[in-house]
Design a protein around this motif. Structure first.
Motif, mmCIF file in Angstrom:
data_model
loop_
_atom_site.group_PDB
_atom_site.id
_atom_site.type_symbol
_atom_site.label_atom_id
_atom_site.label_comp_id
_atom_site.label_asym_id
_atom_site.label_seq_id
_atom_site.Cartn_x
_atom_site.Cartn_y
_atom_site.Cartn_z
ATOM 1 N N MET A 1 0.828 -1.211 0.137
ATOM 2 C CA MET A 1 0.034 0.119 -0.060
ATOM 3 C C MET A 1 0.839 1.130 0.093
ATOM 4 S SD MET A 1 -3.313 0.734 2.377
ATOM 5 C CE MET A 1 -2.485 0.589 3.894
ATOM 6 N N SER A 2 0.467 1.941 -0.968
ATOM 7 C CA SER A 2 1.443 3.382 -1.062
ATOM 8 C C SER A 2 1.101 4.499 0.196
ATOM 9 C CB SER A 2 1.101 4.264 -2.526
ATOM 10 O OG SER A 2 -0.010 4.932 -2.065
ATOM 11 N N LYS A 3 2.174 5.157 0.559
ATOM 12 C CA LYS A 3 2.268 6.133 1.649
ATOM 13 C C LYS A 3 0.824 7.124 1.501
ATOM 14 C CE LYS A 3 5.672 8.163 4.259
ATOM 15 N NZ LYS A 3 6.986 8.733 4.247
ATOM 16 N N ARG A 4 0.540 7.449 0.174
ATOM 17 C CA ARG A 4 -0.596 8.451 -0.004
ATOM 18 C C ARG A 4 -1.913 7.751 0.299
ATOM 19 N NH1 ARG A 4 -2.069 10.756 -5.659
ATOM 20 N NH2 ARG A 4 -3.359 8.740 -5.779
ATOM 21 N N ASN A 5 -1.991 6.224 0.009
ATOM 22 C CA ASN A 5 -3.329 5.591 0.428
ATOM 23 C C ASN A 5 -3.480 5.627 1.896
ATOM 24 O OD1 ASN A 5 -4.342 5.184 -2.113
ATOM 25 N ND2 ASN A 5 -3.698 2.990 -2.156
ATOM 26 N N LYS A 6 -2.178 5.117 2.526
ATOM 27 C CA LYS A 6 -2.368 5.192 3.876
ATOM 28 C C LYS A 6 -3.042 6.327 4.424
ATOM 29 C CE LYS A 6 0.935 1.538 5.174
ATOM 30 N NZ LYS A 6 2.476 1.316 5.585
ATOM 31 N N LEU A 7 -2.221 7.330 4.162
ATOM 32 C CA LEU A 7 -2.664 8.848 4.594
ATOM 33 C C LEU A 7 -4.091 9.093 4.405
ATOM 34 C CD1 LEU A 7 -0.529 10.848 5.851
ATOM 35 C CD2 LEU A 7 -0.963 12.286 3.920
ATOM 36 N N VAL A 8 -4.626 8.688 3.148
ATOM 37 C CA VAL A 8 -5.996 9.029 2.900
ATOM 38 C C VAL A 8 -6.947 7.964 3.712
ATOM 39 C CG1 VAL A 8 -7.999 8.495 0.977
ATOM 40 C CG2 VAL A 8 -5.563 9.541 0.324
ATOM 41 N N PHE A 9 -6.632 6.845 3.950
ATOM 42 C CA PHE A 9 -7.325 5.929 4.786
ATOM 43 C C PHE A 9 -7.478 6.356 6.336
ATOM 44 C CE2 PHE A 9 -8.306 3.238 1.743
ATOM 45 C CZ PHE A 9 -9.205 2.385 1.853
ATOM 46 N N LYS A 10 -6.178 7.016 6.687
ATOM 47 C CA LYS A 10 -6.052 7.450 8.192
ATOM 48 C C LYS A 10 -7.156 8.556 8.303
ATOM 49 C CE LYS A 10 -2.950 7.142 11.809
ATOM 50 N NZ LYS A 10 -2.183 6.146 12.241
ATOM 51 N N GLY A 11 -7.000 9.336 7.217
ATOM 52 C CA GLY A 11 -7.820 10.605 7.074
ATOM 53 C C GLY A 11 -9.204 10.393 7.227
ATOM 54 N N LEU A 12 -9.585 9.290 6.435
ATOM 55 C CA LEU A 12 -11.159 8.842 6.138
ATOM 56 C C LEU A 12 -11.605 8.254 7.651
ATOM 57 C CD1 LEU A 12 -11.454 7.163 2.690
ATOM 58 C CD2 LEU A 12 -12.930 8.872 3.698
ATOM 59 N N HIS A 13 -10.734 7.500 8.225
ATOM 60 C CA HIS A 13 -10.896 6.791 9.658
ATOM 61 C C HIS A 13 -11.182 8.184 10.721
ATOM 62 C CE1 HIS A 13 -10.947 3.680 12.443
ATOM 63 N NE2 HIS A 13 -10.121 4.307 13.039
ATOM 64 N N ILE A 14 -10.428 8.966 10.395
ATOM 65 C CA ILE A 14 -10.610 10.262 11.523
ATOM 66 C C ILE A 14 -12.033 10.741 11.053
ATOM 67 C CG2 ILE A 14 -9.664 12.391 12.357
ATOM 68 C CD1 ILE A 14 -6.833 11.293 11.467
ATOM 69 N N VAL A 15 -12.034 11.190 10.025
ATOM 70 C CA VAL A 15 -13.398 11.983 9.834
ATOM 71 C C VAL A 15 -14.672 11.049 10.055
ATOM 72 C CG1 VAL A 15 -14.759 12.536 7.369
ATOM 73 C CG2 VAL A 15 -12.430 13.387 7.677
ATOM 74 N N ALA A 16 -14.667 9.648 9.795
ATOM 75 C CA ALA A 16 -15.740 9.035 10.152
ATOM 76 C C ALA A 16 -15.978 8.788 11.771
ATOM 77 C CB ALA A 16 -15.328 7.414 9.796
ATOM 78 N N TRP A 17 -14.896 8.858 12.452
ATOM 79 C CA TRP A 17 -14.797 8.957 13.714
ATOM 80 C C TRP A 17 -15.528 10.385 14.267
ATOM 81 C CZ3 TRP A 17 -15.224 6.312 18.002
ATOM 82 C CH2 TRP A 17 -14.757 5.017 18.306
ATOM 83 N N VAL A 18 -15.246 11.350 13.492
ATOM 84 C CA VAL A 18 -15.722 12.696 14.099
ATOM 85 C C VAL A 18 -17.394 12.730 13.711
ATOM 86 C CG1 VAL A 18 -15.808 15.356 13.675
ATOM 87 C CG2 VAL A 18 -13.422 14.021 13.696
ATOM 88 N N ILE A 19 -17.690 12.159 12.426
ATOM 89 C CA ILE A 19 -18.997 12.307 12.045
ATOM 90 C C ILE A 19 -19.789 11.254 13.207
ATOM 91 C CG2 ILE A 19 -20.750 11.737 10.289
ATOM 92 C CD1 ILE A 19 -18.374 12.444 8.328
ATOM 93 N N PHE A 20 -19.131 10.342 13.520
ATOM 94 C CA PHE A 20 -19.861 8.984 14.343
ATOM 95 C C PHE A 20 -20.119 9.872 15.751
ATOM 96 C CE2 PHE A 20 -19.394 5.825 17.669
ATOM 97 C CZ PHE A 20 -20.421 5.194 17.407
ATOM 98 N N VAL A 21 -19.085 10.501 16.246
ATOM 99 C CA VAL A 21 -19.259 11.124 17.429
ATOM 100 C C VAL A 21 -20.334 12.311 17.272
ATOM 101 C CG1 VAL A 21 -18.190 12.767 19.119
ATOM 102 C CG2 VAL A 21 -16.940 10.649 18.489
#
Lengths: 178, 76
Positions: free
Chosen positions: A1-21
């Motif tokens: 997995m490329s570095k950019r993909n990892k970053l995008v997934f980490k960002g998505l995970h954080i955004v999903a957490w924020v929306i979930f809260v």
């Protein structure tokens, strides 16, 4: 997995957490309001997000509790949807994406999205009917304004879920080819 | 499925262990085990060729077709 993909997934995970809260806070607020309105009817004019349904409550309690149930159900389902999304983004392994778990979660997302879309649609039609009967329901439109978008999204996600299920079968077959 | 893998029979005939076969065929032990236990869904021609060379046998010695009903009766 490329570095950019990892970053995008980490960002998505954080955004999903924020929306979930955010959605959990909204659902929690609405549930607390609902319980209060059962025992303290004067509380109905100070609902979550400055929602004032006192007129509806005074005219018909059935209409109030019916519409409020729709609001509650939709917000709880939205919170659950993002819970599933968080589970998916936290356990998704892009090196081996085709697993039964991921396919199940995507299918669950599609069913949940479809439920939200259908309930929103029914709620909107009910609200329109109530409006014709003289109820003030303009303030409720924010809760089910995007029913069609949810139904469309459910259809797209369902197709992706089916593709994933087929992918899992192919992956298993590939794993068992020696 | 009606295809039976007789790899263990051929290995016993040739008196060769799974470890030795895996080295000769250049296949991992887990993959050979999948093949031996009949869990495999497909086998590559290259793998079959390598096994036939290592065991000095024909593909028919390793793979056998049996009717599903016959296979069940045999298993009993």
């Amino acid at each position: 997995m490329s570095k950019r993909n990892k970053l995008v997934f980490k960002g998505l995970h954080i955004v999903a957490w924020v929306i979930f809260v955010g959605l959990c806070v909204e659902a929690g607020g609405l549930i607390v309001n609902f319980i209060f309105s059962l025992y303290k009817p004067e509380f109905v004019q100070h609902l979550y997000q400055k929602l004032d349904l006192s007129q509806m409550y005074n005219i018909s309690k059935w209409a109030f509790f019916g519409m409020y149930s729709f609001i509650l159900l939709i917000s709880i389902l939205k919170a659950y949807l993002f819970y599933v999304v968080i589970m998916l983004t936290s356990k998704l392994n892009l090196a081996r994406p085709f697993s039964n778990y991921v396919a199940d979660q995507i299918t669950r997302i599609s069913y949940c999205t479809l439920s939200i879309g259908l309930i929103s649609y029914i709620a909107r039609q009910t609200a329109n009917y109530l409006q014709q009967s003289g109820f003030a329901v303009d303030t409720l439109n924010q809760f089910w304004g995007d029913s069609q978008a949810f139904i469309l999204m459910a259809a797209v996600v369902y197709v992706i879920a089916n593709i994933f299920s087929r992918g899992v079968e192919i992956q298993n077959e590939n794993d068992l080819t020696v | 499925m009606g295809i039976i893998v007789n790899l263990d029979v051929m290995m016993a005939k040739r008196k060769i262990s799974l470890n030795e076969l895996s080295v000769r065929v250049d296949l991992t032990l887990s993959n050979l085990s999948i093949l031996k236990t009949g869990k495999a869904k497909a086998i590559r021609f290259s793998t079959l060729n390598a096994i036939c060379v290592a065991l000095d046998c024909q593909p028919g010695d390793i793979l056998e077709y049996a009717n599903d009903n016959d296979a069940r009766t045999t298993n009993r």
